[in-house]
Write a protein that holds these residues in place. Structure first.
Motif, PDB file in Angstrom:
ATOM      1  N   PHE A  21       0.834  -1.203   0.000  1.00  0.00           N
ATOM      2  CA  PHE A  21       0.000   0.000   0.000  1.00  0.00           C
ATOM      3  C   PHE A  21       0.873   1.260   0.000  1.00  0.00           C
ATOM      4  N   ASP A  23       1.264   3.715  -2.003  1.00  0.00           N
ATOM      5  CA  ASP A  23       0.571   4.981  -2.281  1.00  0.00           C
ATOM      6  C   ASP A  23      -0.229   5.452  -1.069  1.00  0.00           C
ATOM      7  N   ALA A  24      -0.830   4.535  -0.337  1.00  0.00           N
ATOM      8  CA  ALA A  24      -1.590   4.901   0.864  1.00  0.00           C
ATOM      9  C   ALA A  24      -0.645   5.394   1.959  1.00  0.00           C
ATOM     10  N   GLU A  27       0.209   8.917   1.009  1.00  0.00           N
ATOM     11  CA  GLU A  27      -0.930   9.788   1.274  1.00  0.00           C
ATOM     12  C   GLU A  27      -1.049  10.082   2.774  1.00  0.00           C
ATOM     13  N   ALA A  28      -0.861   9.073   3.592  1.00  0.00           N
ATOM     14  CA  ALA A  28      -0.907   9.275   5.044  1.00  0.00           C
ATOM     15  C   ALA A  28       0.213  10.207   5.489  1.00  0.00           C
ATOM     16  N   TYR A  31      -0.834  13.803   4.736  1.00  0.00           N
ATOM     17  CA  TYR A  31      -1.822  14.343   5.677  1.00  0.00           C
ATOM     18  C   TYR A  31      -1.218  14.587   7.060  1.00  0.00           C
ATOM     19  N   VAL A  83      -1.347   2.138   8.639  1.00  0.00           N
ATOM     20  CA  VAL A  83      -1.979   2.350   7.340  1.00  0.00           C
ATOM     21  C   VAL A  83      -2.425   0.976   6.859  1.00  0.00           C
ATOM     22  N   ASN A  84      -3.741   0.765   6.895  1.00  0.00           N
ATOM     23  CA  ASN A  84      -4.270  -0.579   6.659  1.00  0.00           C
ATOM     24  C   ASN A  84      -5.518  -0.558   5.771  1.00  0.00           C
ATOM     25  N   PRO A  85      -5.357  -0.175   4.504  1.00  0.00           N
ATOM     26  CA  PRO A  85      -6.519  -0.181   3.603  1.00  0.00           C
ATOM     27  C   PRO A  85      -7.239  -1.530   3.630  1.00  0.00           C
ATOM     28  N   THR A 110      -5.876   3.749   9.974  1.00  0.00           N
ATOM     29  CA  THR A 110      -6.541   4.483   8.893  1.00  0.00           C
ATOM     30  C   THR A 110      -7.872   3.830   8.541  1.00  0.00           C
ATOM     31  N   HIS A 111      -8.005   2.538   8.804  1.00  0.00           N
ATOM     32  CA  HIS A 111      -9.227   1.803   8.470  1.00  0.00           C
ATOM     33  C   HIS A 111      -9.574   0.869   9.626  1.00  0.00           C
TER      34      HIS A 111
END
Length: 117
Positions: A21, A23-24, A27-28, A31, A83-85, A110-111
């Protein structure tokens, strides 16, 4: 600036999660930085080709070095952002969560996952 006028150190957050992940994670980091935090994050994505880890034996050694390095980042951090989509948490991230908990670091996700409240 003098000691009297130096602003307090911003909060340090470490990002943990699978590099699948990437890209995630980026993104994190964006932010968290925009929120005024110092961000510590994985610095290498071994899932992407690169000459530094093209040799499988070298890649395996590097994976262990990076895993230990990430624990040192947790040592430095004030809190941890997982970070765990899709709620995904792999073995390495579980190890990092357990380590962060052993240090008493606050952990955010994150999720949602069934493994945390």
């Amino acid at each position: 600036m003098t000691a009297d006028t130096t602003p307090p150190r911003p909060q340090i957050v470490v990002l943990c999660g699978s590099t699948r992940f990437w890209d995630a994670l980026a993104e994190a980091a964006l932010y968290e930085t925009a929120a005024g935090r110092i961000v510590l994050a994985p610095g290498c994505n071994l899932k992407q080709p690169h000459p530094l880890w093209a040799d499988p034996a070298r890649a395996d050694r590097l994976k262990h070095v990076l895993g230990d390095l990430h624990l040192r980042k947790i040592d430095l951090a004030d809190d941890v952002l997982i970070v765990n989509p899709g709620g995904y948490i792999g073995d390495s991230t579980r190890r990092e969560i357990a380590y962060a908990r052993s240090l008493g670091r606050p952990i955010r996700y994150t999720h949602p996952t069934p493994d945390h409240t």
